[in-house]
Motif scaffolding. Structure first.
Motif, PDB file in Angstrom:
ATOM      1  N   VAL A 134       0.809  -1.289  -0.067  1.00  0.00           N
ATOM      2  CA  VAL A 134       0.021  -0.091  -0.165  1.00  0.00           C
ATOM      3  C   VAL A 134       0.737   1.140   0.033  1.00  0.00           C
ATOM      4  O   VAL A 134       1.858   1.314   0.702  1.00  0.00           O
ATOM      5  N   ALA A 135       0.568   2.096  -0.813  1.00  0.00           N
ATOM      6  CA  ALA A 135       1.177   3.401  -1.084  1.00  0.00           C
ATOM      7  C   ALA A 135       0.293   4.765  -0.792  1.00  0.00           C
ATOM      8  O   ALA A 135      -0.833   4.420  -0.987  1.00  0.00           O
ATOM      9  N   THR A 136       0.926   5.699  -0.567  1.00  0.00           N
ATOM     10  CA  THR A 136       0.077   6.841  -0.206  1.00  0.00           C
ATOM     11  C   THR A 136       0.919   8.053  -1.191  1.00  0.00           C
ATOM     12  O   THR A 136       1.890   8.038  -1.080  1.00  0.00           O
ATOM     13  N   SER A 137      -0.097   9.061  -1.650  1.00  0.00           N
ATOM     14  CA  SER A 137       0.307  10.132  -2.503  1.00  0.00           C
ATOM     15  C   SER A 137      -0.353  11.326  -1.854  1.00  0.00           C
ATOM     16  O   SER A 137      -1.619  11.298  -1.544  1.00  0.00           O
ATOM     17  N   SER A 138       0.414  12.151  -1.503  1.00  0.00           N
ATOM     18  CA  SER A 138       0.142  13.557  -1.078  1.00  0.00           C
ATOM     19  C   SER A 138       0.758  14.613  -1.835  1.00  0.00           C
ATOM     20  O   SER A 138       1.545  14.501  -2.579  1.00  0.00           O
ATOM     21  N   GLY A 139       0.097  15.652  -1.777  1.00  0.00           N
ATOM     22  CA  GLY A 139       0.482  17.131  -2.291  1.00  0.00           C
ATOM     23  C   GLY A 139      -0.198  17.372  -3.786  1.00  0.00           C
ATOM     24  O   GLY A 139      -0.298  18.263  -4.104  1.00  0.00           O
ATOM     25  N   ASP A 140      -0.296  16.214  -4.445  1.00  0.00           N
ATOM     26  CA  ASP A 140      -0.914  16.489  -5.703  1.00  0.00           C
ATOM     27  C   ASP A 140      -2.397  16.796  -5.670  1.00  0.00           C
ATOM     28  O   ASP A 140      -2.847  17.435  -6.784  1.00  0.00           O
ATOM     29  N   LEU A 141      -3.008  16.199  -4.976  1.00  0.00           N
ATOM     30  CA  LEU A 141      -4.457  16.465  -4.608  1.00  0.00           C
ATOM     31  C   LEU A 141      -4.667  17.062  -3.180  1.00  0.00           C
ATOM     32  O   LEU A 141      -3.965  16.656  -2.067  1.00  0.00           O
ATOM     33  N   ARG A 142      -5.685  17.890  -2.934  1.00  0.00           N
ATOM     34  CA  ARG A 142      -5.825  18.333  -1.459  1.00  0.00           C
ATOM     35  C   ARG A 142      -5.785  17.305  -0.300  1.00  0.00           C
ATOM     36  O   ARG A 142      -5.386  17.431   0.401  1.00  0.00           O
ATOM     37  N   GLN A 143      -6.565  16.022  -0.725  1.00  0.00           N
ATOM     38  CA  GLN A 143      -6.569  15.225   0.368  1.00  0.00           C
ATOM     39  C   GLN A 143      -5.628  13.825  -0.189  1.00  0.00           C
ATOM     40  O   GLN A 143      -5.693  12.888   0.745  1.00  0.00           O
ATOM     41  N   GLY A 144      -5.016  13.884  -1.300  1.00  0.00           N
ATOM     42  CA  GLY A 144      -4.327  12.844  -1.319  1.00  0.00           C
ATOM     43  C   GLY A 144      -5.085  11.544  -2.029  1.00  0.00           C
ATOM     44  O   GLY A 144      -6.183  11.540  -1.964  1.00  0.00           O
ATOM     45  N   ARG A 145      -4.092  10.617  -2.226  1.00  0.00           N
ATOM     46  CA  ARG A 145      -4.821   9.296  -2.772  1.00  0.00           C
ATOM     47  C   ARG A 145      -3.898   7.912  -2.052  1.00  0.00           C
ATOM     48  O   ARG A 145      -2.939   8.303  -1.392  1.00  0.00           O
ATOM     49  N   MET A 146      -4.554   6.932  -1.766  1.00  0.00           N
ATOM     50  CA  MET A 146      -3.987   5.486  -1.390  1.00  0.00           C
ATOM     51  C   MET A 146      -3.902   4.688  -2.486  1.00  0.00           C
ATOM     52  O   MET A 146      -5.209   4.463  -2.973  1.00  0.00           O
ATOM     53  N   LEU A 147      -3.012   4.012  -2.557  1.00  0.00           N
ATOM     54  CA  LEU A 147      -2.993   2.928  -3.552  1.00  0.00           C
ATOM     55  C   LEU A 147      -2.751   1.342  -3.248  1.00  0.00           C
ATOM     56  O   LEU A 147      -1.590   1.162  -2.351  1.00  0.00           O
ATOM     57  N   PHE A 148      -3.736   0.712  -3.468  1.00  0.00           N
ATOM     58  CA  PHE A 148      -3.504  -0.642  -2.918  1.00  0.00           C
ATOM     59  C   PHE A 148      -3.198  -1.660  -4.138  1.00  0.00           C
ATOM     60  O   PHE A 148      -3.695  -1.920  -5.164  1.00  0.00           O
TER      61      PHE A 148
END
Length: 245
Positions: A134-148
């Motif tokens: 599982v990865a997390t992406s922050s900063g590109d969108l206001r609330q970010g995304r989580m990748l499974f």
């Protein structure tokens, strides 16, 4: 377990220079390179991607709508490889480059808003469901995304064997999937660790050495979690591929 062994084996390899953490210290570049090389050795197909340059993108496009979030070449589907020599060559040519991993070959990715992802992780843990990387992406969108990261549905030679899903996501249609996105054939995600403009980043929550689960074992929980947060800030989504529409 084979993937875990190959990933760990690469990380144990000696390398020149001082060690470091994954932050901004002197050894951060070496640790980042080790993680990318280990991911390739574990079977994740990689291709070079753009990276932050000032407040924008390293690509030549003026006003790039997806800075540091897209491959450098439109040939990325055939370019993506697990060959460690090729990945090392790319890293030597441009040490700052981010990398994408092409989905639908070895793995798929179920991509959800960060709030929904955190809720789903809690529920999956309580139900003792095995979760893969599982990865997390922050900063590109206001609330970010989580990748499974999950096992892939495959790439059958016979197109009649392919079962499409309304959640299937491709680079040019990511803005049409503000909730749950299923990255499969013809799509990609940024491979951690990756840098985004400002203080944004993509990083691991649960490492890539973990076995890839069946996507259907996570889908219901992720869908329910997305439904809980549906409609919140979805107008903040952006296109995922720097092309005119």
């Amino acid at each position: 377990m084979e993937r875990k062994g190959r990933f760990s084996q690469w990380l144990r390899r000696p390398r020149s220079g001082a060690g470091g953490d994954q932050g901004t210290g002197a050894g951060a570049g070496g640790v980042r390179e080790d993680l990318l090389m280990a991911a390739a050795a574990a079977g994740f197909p990689l291709a070079p991607a753009a990276y932050p340059s000032g407040y924008g993108c390293s690509c030549d496009r003026i006003g790039c709508p997806t800075p540091a979030r897209h491959p450098v070449s439109f040939a990325w589907p055939t370019q993506a490889t697990t060959d460690p020599d090729k990945v090392e060559q790319w890293l030597r040519a441009d040490p700052q480059a981010n990398f994408i991993t092409a989905t639908g070959i070895v793995h798929d990715v179920l991509d959800v808003p960060a709030d929904a992802g955190r809720l789903a992780l809690e529920r999956l843990g309580a139900a003792e469901v095995e979760v893969g990387p599982v990865a997390t992406s922050s900063g590109d969108l206001r609330q970010g995304r989580m990748l499974f990261f999950t096992a892939t549905r495959g790439t059958p030679d016979d197109e009649d064997e392919w079962w499409p899903c309304e959640l299937d996501c491709h680079p040019e249609t990511m803005d049409e999937h503000p909730g749950l996105r299923w990255h499969c054939r013809g799509s990609y995600v940024l491979m951690p660790p990756a840098r985004l403009p400002g203080d944004g980043h993509v990083g691991w929550v649960l490492g890539p050495e973990r076995p890839l689960p069946d996507p259907l074992s996570l889908l219901e929980t992720l869908t329910d979690a997305c439904a809980r947060f549906a409609g919140e800030d979805q107008d903040q989504e952006t296109a995922a591929w720097p092309m005119g529409r």
